[in-house]
Design a protein around this motif. Sequence first.
Motif, PDB file in Angstrom:
ATOM      1  N   ARG A  65       0.813  -1.218   0.000  1.00  0.00           N
ATOM      2  CA  ARG A  65       0.000   0.000   0.000  1.00  0.00           C
ATOM      3  C   ARG A  65       0.844   1.264   0.000  1.00  0.00           C
ATOM      4  N   GLY A  66       2.108   1.121   0.344  1.00  0.00           N
ATOM      5  CA  GLY A  66       2.970   2.289   0.423  1.00  0.00           C
ATOM      6  C   GLY A  66       2.929   2.965   1.777  1.00  0.00           C
ATOM      7  N   ARG A  67       1.985   2.595   2.663  1.00  0.00           N
ATOM      8  CA  ARG A  67       1.831   3.189   3.986  1.00  0.00           C
ATOM      9  C   ARG A  67       1.325   2.125   4.953  1.00  0.00           C
ATOM     10  N   THR A  68       1.714   2.247   6.218  1.00  0.00           N
ATOM     11  CA  THR A  68       1.143   1.388   7.258  1.00  0.00           C
ATOM     12  C   THR A  68      -0.120   2.053   7.818  1.00  0.00           C
ATOM     13  N   THR A  69      -0.705   1.410   8.801  1.00  0.00           N
ATOM     14  CA  THR A  69      -1.846   2.006   9.501  1.00  0.00           C
ATOM     15  C   THR A  69      -1.385   2.624  10.821  1.00  0.00           C
ATOM     16  N   SER A  70      -0.130   3.044  10.872  1.00  0.00           N
ATOM     17  CA  SER A  70       0.385   3.686  12.086  1.00  0.00           C
ATOM     18  C   SER A  70       0.532   5.185  11.868  1.00  0.00           C
ATOM     19  N   LEU A  71       0.378   5.918  12.945  1.00  0.00           N
ATOM     20  CA  LEU A  71       0.575   7.358  12.968  1.00  0.00           C
ATOM     21  C   LEU A  71       1.691   7.642  13.954  1.00  0.00           C
ATOM     22  N   GLY A  72       2.740   8.339  13.522  1.00  0.00           N
ATOM     23  CA  GLY A  72       3.861   8.635  14.394  1.00  0.00           C
ATOM     24  C   GLY A  72       3.641   9.915  15.187  1.00  0.00           C
ATOM     25  N   ALA A  99      -8.209  10.560  18.284  1.00  0.00           N
ATOM     26  CA  ALA A  99      -8.503  10.827  16.878  1.00  0.00           C
ATOM     27  C   ALA A  99      -7.969   9.718  15.975  1.00  0.00           C
ATOM     28  N   ALA A 100      -6.824   9.147  16.332  1.00  0.00           N
ATOM     29  CA  ALA A 100      -6.260   8.055  15.537  1.00  0.00           C
ATOM     30  C   ALA A 100      -7.155   6.822  15.596  1.00  0.00           C
ATOM     31  N   ASP A 101      -7.694   6.527  16.776  1.00  0.00           N
ATOM     32  CA  ASP A 101      -8.624   5.397  16.909  1.00  0.00           C
ATOM     33  C   ASP A 101      -9.815   5.571  15.973  1.00  0.00           C
ATOM     34  N   THR A 102     -10.341   6.774  15.936  1.00  0.00           N
ATOM     35  CA  THR A 102     -11.487   7.062  15.073  1.00  0.00           C
ATOM     36  C   THR A 102     -11.141   6.803  13.604  1.00  0.00           C
ATOM     37  N   ALA A 103      -9.884   7.076  13.239  1.00  0.00           N
ATOM     38  CA  ALA A 103      -9.447   6.889  11.858  1.00  0.00           C
ATOM     39  C   ALA A 103      -8.935   5.479  11.584  1.00  0.00           C
ATOM     40  N   GLY A 104      -8.984   4.608  12.592  1.00  0.00           N
ATOM     41  CA  GLY A 104      -8.518   3.239  12.411  1.00  0.00           C
ATOM     42  C   GLY A 104      -7.006   3.109  12.378  1.00  0.00           C
ATOM     43  N   LEU A 105      -6.310   4.024  13.046  1.00  0.00           N
ATOM     44  CA  LEU A 105      -4.849   4.012  13.063  1.00  0.00           C
ATOM     45  C   LEU A 105      -4.327   3.743  14.467  1.00  0.00           C
ATOM     46  N   ALA A 106      -3.156   3.147  14.535  1.00  0.00           N
ATOM     47  CA  ALA A 106      -2.458   2.957  15.801  1.00  0.00           C
ATOM     48  C   ALA A 106      -1.344   3.996  15.904  1.00  0.00           C
ATOM     49  N   VAL A 107      -1.055   4.443  17.120  1.00  0.00           N
ATOM     50  CA  VAL A 107      -0.065   5.504  17.333  1.00  0.00           C
ATOM     51  C   VAL A 107       1.265   4.909  17.769  1.00  0.00           C
ATOM     52  N   THR A 108       2.328   5.309  17.079  1.00  0.00           N
ATOM     53  CA  THR A 108       3.689   4.984  17.487  1.00  0.00           C
ATOM     54  C   THR A 108       4.278   6.223  18.142  1.00  0.00           C
ATOM     55  N   LEU A 109       4.619   6.114  19.425  1.00  0.00           N
ATOM     56  CA  LEU A 109       5.059   7.263  20.217  1.00  0.00           C
ATOM     57  C   LEU A 109       6.570   7.237  20.397  1.00  0.00           C
ATOM     58  N   ALA A 110       7.198   8.386  20.197  1.00  0.00           N
ATOM     59  CA  ALA A 110       8.637   8.517  20.401  1.00  0.00           C
ATOM     60  C   ALA A 110       8.926   9.814  21.137  1.00  0.00           C
TER      61      ALA A 110
END
Length: 344
Positions: free
Chosen positions: A61-68, A89-100
């Motif tokens: 797909r060129g992208r994961t379902t993660s949001l950094g 907001a990420a949950d609503t969009a179906g994305l998981a958050v990667t926190l750094a």
Amino acid sequence: MAGPVTLSDVAREAGVSLATASRAINGSANRTVREDLRERVLAAASRLRYSPDANAQAMARGRTTSLGLVVHDIADPYFSSIAAGVTTAADTAGLAVTLASTQHDASRETELVQLMHRQRARAIIIAGGRLDDEDANQRLRRALADYRRGGGSVALVGQPILEVDTVVVGNADGAAALARALHGLGYRRFAVLAGPEGHLTARDRLAGFSDALTDLGLVLEPSSVVRSAFTRDGGYEGMRTLLGSGAQVDVVFAVNDVMAVGAMAAARDAGLEVPRDVAVAGFDDIVTLRDVTPPLTTVRVPLVDIGIAATQLALAAPADEPRLVHVEGTVVLRASTPERTPAG
């Protein structure tokens, strides 16, 4: 079927090529599959109990379902509250958050953006004030530009200097409103724990506070401005320095709440009582203030809403010019700055 089920097994079961099976299950950045073939492949995958490989899907797909999400210090409730909004907001969009976390090291921001680029994050949000360091800012701009050229999207919480969509907090205006409110309570001798030199959020808050005092006919003396780290320990050390200087002060404004909490601890350790001996105010209205005694006067910023707004910006359709969302703070007067009669 012995052993784990592979995509080749699914393709064979569905009677299609491996490429068609991959596009049907993993998606594709530039190719589609006829609906009847897609349904056949998905039915075969279901019969075989095939589990798609997340890395393969990202490559296809060129992208994961993660949001950094990149923050300066996850232990600081300011950033954890923003992170709460981002994850909502990420949950609503179906994305998981990667926190750094950069741990307040500006050079780490660029490294983390590049890492998330390699990991094909769907979008990146950077939360935290900028530094007056054009070399570091330019390196980050280049890293973000490379990431966006690869199809990613970006939003920032802070000063709008990176040429990306930004949620801008009204730091100067909020600090000015706080200065006027404290003056209205009768305070006339002010000091500021101003954070580090070159930290633009700290600079904006100091400038707003000082300018408002000037408008009120007061002068914030240089000796009453103490530089220290933008942390709880920075506030503690800054307050110790201020008290050790012998400055005659009625109220201390710390440019963020965690610094104010550290300042209150330093005052207590010096044998002073807040607010009887010295009043203290902060900025942000972090959630942990609910457990601080006395309750801290501050400028309330809707941190969770800021996280939501930044996520919505990052996931919105691209725009020709960077979009800015302005968020203003609200002064909240509490027991750490009671009304007083001005001296003289």
